[in-house]
Design an enzyme around this catalytic site. Sequence first.
Site, PDB file in Angstrom:
ATOM      1  N   HIS A   1      -9.491   0.982   4.739  1.00 33.09           N
ATOM      2  CA  HIS A   1      -8.221   1.197   5.434  1.00 33.09           C
ATOM      3  C   HIS A   1      -8.462   2.122   6.630  1.00 33.09           C
ATOM      4  O   HIS A   1      -9.301   3.023   6.577  1.00 33.09           O
ATOM      5  CB  HIS A   1      -7.191   1.812   4.477  1.00 33.09           C
ATOM      6  CG  HIS A   1      -5.809   1.793   5.041  1.00 33.09           C
ATOM      7  ND1 HIS A   1      -5.370   2.737   5.937  1.00 33.09           N
ATOM      8  CD2 HIS A   1      -4.784   0.920   4.864  1.00 33.09           C
ATOM      9  CE1 HIS A   1      -4.124   2.445   6.283  1.00 33.09           C
ATOM     10  NE2 HIS A   1      -3.747   1.354   5.645  1.00 33.09           N
TER      11      HIS A   1
ATOM     12  N   ASN B   1       0.870  -1.185   0.000  1.00 34.30           N
ATOM     13  CA  ASN B   1       0.000   0.000   0.000  1.00 34.30           C
ATOM     14  C   ASN B   1       0.903   1.230   0.000  1.00 34.30           C
ATOM     15  O   ASN B   1       1.453   1.597   1.035  1.00 34.30           O
ATOM     16  CB  ASN B   1      -0.896  -0.033   1.247  1.00 34.30           C
ATOM     17  CG  ASN B   1      -1.767   1.200   1.352  1.00 34.30           C
ATOM     18  OD1 ASN B   1      -1.899   1.967   0.395  1.00 34.30           O
ATOM     19  ND2 ASN B   1      -2.376   1.400   2.522  1.00 34.30           N
TER      20      ASN B   1
ATOM     21  N   LYS C   1       0.085   4.205  -0.340  1.00 35.73           N
ATOM     22  CA  LYS C   1      -0.611   5.390   0.212  1.00 35.73           C
ATOM     23  C   LYS C   1      -0.372   6.600  -0.687  1.00 35.73           C
ATOM     24  O   LYS C   1      -0.242   6.442  -1.902  1.00 35.73           O
ATOM     25  CB  LYS C   1      -0.158   5.658   1.654  1.00 35.73           C
ATOM     26  CG  LYS C   1      -0.180   4.405   2.515  1.00 35.73           C
ATOM     27  CD  LYS C   1      -0.035   4.716   3.969  1.00 35.73           C
ATOM     28  CE  LYS C   1       0.151   3.422   4.739  1.00 35.73           C
ATOM     29  NZ  LYS C   1      -0.033   3.569   6.154  1.00 35.73           N
TER      30      LYS C   1
ATOM     31  N   GLU D   1      -6.933   4.557   7.681  1.00 34.37           N
ATOM     32  CA  GLU D   1      -6.786   6.000   7.389  1.00 34.37           C
ATOM     33  C   GLU D   1      -8.053   6.546   6.738  1.00 34.37           C
ATOM     34  O   GLU D   1      -8.434   7.700   6.972  1.00 34.37           O
ATOM     35  CB  GLU D   1      -5.543   6.220   6.505  1.00 34.37           C
ATOM     36  CG  GLU D   1      -4.264   6.036   7.328  1.00 34.37           C
ATOM     37  CD  GLU D   1      -3.085   5.455   6.565  1.00 34.37           C
ATOM     38  OE1 GLU D   1      -3.068   5.508   5.324  1.00 34.37           O
ATOM     39  OE2 GLU D   1      -2.165   4.930   7.229  1.00 34.37           O
TER      40      GLU D   1
ATOM     41  N   GLY E   1       2.220   2.011  10.612  1.00 35.88           N
ATOM     42  CA  GLY E   1       3.138   3.142  10.463  1.00 35.88           C
ATOM     43  C   GLY E   1       3.829   3.545  11.753  1.00 35.88           C
ATOM     44  O   GLY E   1       4.447   4.599  11.833  1.00 35.88           O
TER      45      GLY E   1
ATOM     46  N   SER F   1       3.292  -2.393  10.246  1.00 35.05           N
ATOM     47  CA  SER F   1       4.741  -2.375  10.409  1.00 35.05           C
ATOM     48  C   SER F   1       5.413  -3.702  10.066  1.00 35.05           C
ATOM     49  O   SER F   1       6.345  -4.140  10.754  1.00 35.05           O
ATOM     50  CB  SER F   1       5.108  -1.919  11.833  1.00 35.05           C
ATOM     51  OG  SER F   1       4.649  -0.595  12.048  1.00 35.05           O
TER      52      SER F   1
ATOM     53  N   GLU G   1      -5.587  -5.245  10.335  1.00 37.78           N
ATOM     54  CA  GLU G   1      -4.526  -4.268  10.592  1.00 37.78           C
ATOM     55  C   GLU G   1      -4.806  -3.520  11.893  1.00 37.78           C
ATOM     56  O   GLU G   1      -5.594  -2.566  11.906  1.00 37.78           O
ATOM     57  CB  GLU G   1      -4.469  -3.244   9.459  1.00 37.78           C
ATOM     58  CG  GLU G   1      -4.227  -3.834   8.093  1.00 37.78           C
ATOM     59  CD  GLU G   1      -3.666  -2.788   7.149  1.00 37.78           C
ATOM     60  OE1 GLU G   1      -2.480  -2.891   6.815  1.00 37.78           O
ATOM     61  OE2 GLU G   1      -4.393  -1.862   6.770  1.00 37.78           O
TER      62      GLU G   1
HETATM   63  C1  PEP Z   1      -0.840  -0.007   5.874  1.00 38.60           C
HETATM   64  O1  PEP Z   1      -0.841   1.146   5.486  1.00 38.60           O
HETATM   65  O2  PEP Z   1      -1.754  -0.758   5.531  1.00 38.60           O
HETATM   66  C2  PEP Z   1       0.261  -0.438   6.738  1.00 38.60           C
HETATM   67  C3  PEP Z   1       0.177  -1.610   7.301  1.00 38.60           C
HETATM   68  O3  PEP Z   1       1.312   0.435   6.910  1.00 38.60           O
HETATM   69  P1  PEP Z   1       2.737   0.089   7.594  1.00 38.60           P
HETATM   70  O4  PEP Z   1       3.206  -1.222   7.001  1.00 38.60           O
HETATM   71  O5  PEP Z   1       3.613   1.223   7.225  1.00 38.60           O
HETATM   72  O6  PEP Z   1       2.498  -0.033   9.053  1.00 38.60           O
END
Ligand code: PEP
Length: 275
Positions: free
Chosen positions: A122, A38, A40, A124, A198, A238, A192
């Site tokens: 997601h 992703n 983003k 976000e 992040g 992460s 997630e």
């Molecule tokens: C994501 O944006 O779905 C995500 C898991 O980000 P990160 O791997 O940076 O934590």
Amino acid sequence: MKVRRRLVQQTSRWFYANFSTDCNESNMSGRKFCVGGNWKMNGDQKSIADICKTLSSAPLDPNTEVVIGCPAIYLMYARNLLPCEVGLAGQNAYKVEKGAFTGEISPAMLKDIGADWVILGHSERRAIFKESDELIAEKAQHALDQGLKVIACIGETLEEREAGKTNEVVARQMCAYAQKIKDWQNVVVAYEPVWAIGTGKTATPDQAQEVHAFLRQWLSDNISKDVSASLRIQYGGSVTAANAKELAKKPDIDGFLVGGASLKPEFVEIINARQ
Ligand code: PEP
């Protein structure tokens, strides 16, 4: 001959008794490992070309399905640069085909330019853009109706986890999807935990497995045993080259959704985590 057969049977029983809980059990699930990147709202033509070059020249595990979630404006550009076996996803799409919805894109448009997936729900989108469980489920249903595959995200916040509400929250989010989605064949769920996205704070393999196992049971109880056995559940939060291999050994983790690390060459190692 009989003695030899018995020996083979004993050896295989010993093998499964000792090695079947992690990697081997998950490999036997029949669910193809699926890793999504992703990106983003990151990247420009130069950096996207670089990532696509890395993905084109690296040996990618043929047993892993790879999907790249690219910013809408670069989707066609990335499609032309990515290996054709790598899927392409929009990071959002609205719930109708076309019309007066300034700034939105539709699943029909994604399909038209060669994307075959969309990431929906997601955290976000939920937290910053205030998307509700219901709207996300409507978007998922419409995207599936239009022939896209959907990465349906769910996950609890830190506050919810600390209040012991993780299962309740993910069940509520799954319930909303289930009220709209009738056919789960083209769906991948991405669990997630918001506190891991992040932040550099990954859920431990056991923490992630616990929620994935809960989701598997939820699917069995509320959708069907078949869907529970076949639906892929990714972990996201992460994930890096350093932790992917351990997470990938867990029997109910069928892949990853990766943010930050999907912009780096280490994404290849994450894709190949099962090798
Ligand atoms: C994501 O944006 O779905 C995500 C898991 O980000 P990160 O791997 O940076 O934590």
